[in-house]
Design a protein around this motif. Structure first.
Motif, mmCIF file in Angstrom:
data_model
loop_
_atom_site.group_PDB
_atom_site.id
_atom_site.type_symbol
_atom_site.label_atom_id
_atom_site.label_comp_id
_atom_site.label_asym_id
_atom_site.label_seq_id
_atom_site.Cartn_x
_atom_site.Cartn_y
_atom_site.Cartn_z
ATOM 1 N N THR A 96 0.842 -1.190 0.000
ATOM 2 C CA THR A 96 0.000 0.000 0.000
ATOM 3 C C THR A 96 0.877 1.239 0.000
ATOM 4 O OG1 THR A 96 -0.072 0.079 2.415
ATOM 5 C CG2 THR A 96 -1.800 -1.206 1.300
ATOM 6 N N SER A 97 0.248 2.392 -0.157
ATOM 7 C CA SER A 97 1.023 3.630 -0.113
ATOM 8 C C SER A 97 1.648 3.829 1.266
ATOM 9 C CB SER A 97 0.137 4.825 -0.480
ATOM 10 O OG SER A 97 -0.942 4.963 0.427
ATOM 11 N N LEU A 98 0.934 3.403 2.311
ATOM 12 C CA LEU A 98 1.484 3.523 3.663
ATOM 13 C C LEU A 98 2.707 2.630 3.832
ATOM 14 C CD1 LEU A 98 1.370 4.551 6.572
ATOM 15 C CD2 LEU A 98 -0.244 2.693 7.075
ATOM 16 N N GLY A 99 2.598 1.372 3.359
ATOM 17 C CA GLY A 99 3.742 0.474 3.454
ATOM 18 C C GLY A 99 4.932 0.996 2.678
ATOM 19 N N GLY A 100 4.683 1.565 1.507
ATOM 20 C CA GLY A 100 5.769 2.132 0.724
ATOM 21 C C GLY A 100 6.424 3.297 1.435
ATOM 22 N N MET A 101 5.614 4.145 2.037
ATOM 23 C CA MET A 101 6.154 5.283 2.776
ATOM 24 C C MET A 101 7.046 4.804 3.920
ATOM 25 S SD MET A 101 4.048 8.215 4.896
ATOM 26 C CE MET A 101 3.608 7.044 6.191
ATOM 27 N N GLN A 102 6.634 3.722 4.580
ATOM 28 C CA GLN A 102 7.377 3.227 5.739
ATOM 29 C C GLN A 102 8.697 2.568 5.367
ATOM 30 O OE1 GLN A 102 4.138 0.854 7.295
ATOM 31 N NE2 GLN A 102 3.676 2.363 8.870
ATOM 32 N N LEU A 122 2.382 3.050 -6.660
ATOM 33 C CA LEU A 122 1.689 2.689 -5.422
ATOM 34 C C LEU A 122 0.312 3.336 -5.414
ATOM 35 C CD1 LEU A 122 4.556 3.081 -2.786
ATOM 36 C CD2 LEU A 122 3.440 0.935 -3.453
ATOM 37 N N GLY A 123 -0.604 2.724 -4.680
ATOM 38 C CA GLY A 123 -1.954 3.269 -4.549
ATOM 39 C C GLY A 123 -3.023 2.325 -5.047
ATOM 40 N N GLY A 124 -2.668 1.399 -5.935
ATOM 41 C CA GLY A 124 -3.653 0.469 -6.464
ATOM 42 C C GLY A 124 -4.275 -0.407 -5.390
ATOM 43 N N ASN A 125 -3.451 -0.903 -4.478
ATOM 44 C CA ASN A 125 -3.975 -1.734 -3.400
ATOM 45 C C ASN A 125 -4.799 -0.917 -2.411
ATOM 46 O OD1 ASN A 125 -2.995 -4.432 -4.023
ATOM 47 N ND2 ASN A 125 -0.957 -3.601 -3.679
ATOM 48 N N ASP A 126 -4.448 0.350 -2.237
ATOM 49 C CA ASP A 126 -5.275 1.223 -1.406
ATOM 50 C C ASP A 126 -6.688 1.280 -1.966
ATOM 51 O OD1 ASP A 126 -2.491 1.853 -1.076
ATOM 52 O OD2 ASP A 126 -3.040 3.746 -0.132
#
Length: 233
Positions: A96-102, A122-126
């Motif tokens: 997710t975008s959150l996981g990528g940010m982390q 990123l963002g598709g899974n969101d």
């Protein structure tokens, strides 16, 4: 392209199928640092360009061999154009975008040097999990802020909302990538799956991820954009 989207993103079953296929790890663990693989052999980067493909299963190469993945085939295509380049695969299925940010900082710090270009997907899974588009955009902005701070050029490869997410949701989600590109002055490839989605000859049996032939089509469309950005760097 819109007709293709409708033919592939039909009903809640497709959403569940995609979430099951993409979630290689529990969501809570998606930010755990993955190994960053080179498109070909993981050789040290010398005089050539270094490209990092940072994203989800579409970059990771879900359902295909590593030498059939988007980063690997992109590296081959760029080399065929005479570019000395290495494309490293930092895709994580289910990300997710959150996981990528982390995991962004850890991933970048693990590279031999700063990338000449980062491809962001990123963002598709969101979207498929129905997460608020506002949260996705906030996370993507945090990623882009960090990349800007590190002076790393970015190519956004965008995603479009599934029609069954509803018109209101779709309008909000689809606006994210063009707005980010405008606000940050970034090049945008609007829809990563353009040209392959909806065509069973180019998609895997899950009708979600491109097969090797589909990957080649995507690479054929994106490689000229990447080559132009690297030549201008």
């Amino acid at each position: 392209m819109k007709a293709g989207r409708r033919s592939i993103y039909v009903g809640a079953a497709a959403i569940v199928q995609l979430l099951t296929a993409c979630s290689g790890e529990p969501a809570a663990d998606n930010h755990a640092a993955p190994s960053v693989q080179a498109g070909n052999a993981a050789a040290p980067v010398a005089d050539g360009k270094l490209v990092l493909a940072f994203g989800d299963s579409l970059y990771a190469g879900y359902g295909v061999a590593q030498n059939e993945s988007f980063p690997f085939r992109l590296e081959q295509a760029l080399k065929a154009q005479g570019l000395a380049v290495q494309v490293r695969n930092a895709g994580v299925s289910g990300e997710t975008s959150l996981g990528g940010m982390q995991r962004l900082a850890f991933t970048l710090d693990g590279l031999p040097r700063k990338p000449d270009l980062l491809l962001l997907d990123l963002g598709g899974n969101d979207m498929l999990r129905g997460l608020p588009p506002e949260d996705s955009e906030k996370n993507l902005r945090a990623i882009l802020d960090e990349l800007k701070r590190r002076q790393i050029p970015v190519l956004l490869t965008g995603m479009l909302a599934a029609p069954n997410m509803g018109k209101d949701y779709g309008a909000k989600f689809d606006a994210i990538y063009p707005r980010l590109a405008k606000d940050y002055g970034l090049p945008l490839y609007p829809f990563f799956l353009d040209g392959v989605i909806g065509d069973p000859k180019l998609m895997q049996a899950d009708s979600i991820h491109p097969n090797p032939a589909g990957v080649n089509i995507v690479v054929g469309r994106i490689a000229p954009v990447v080559a132009g950005l690297l030549k201008d760097a």
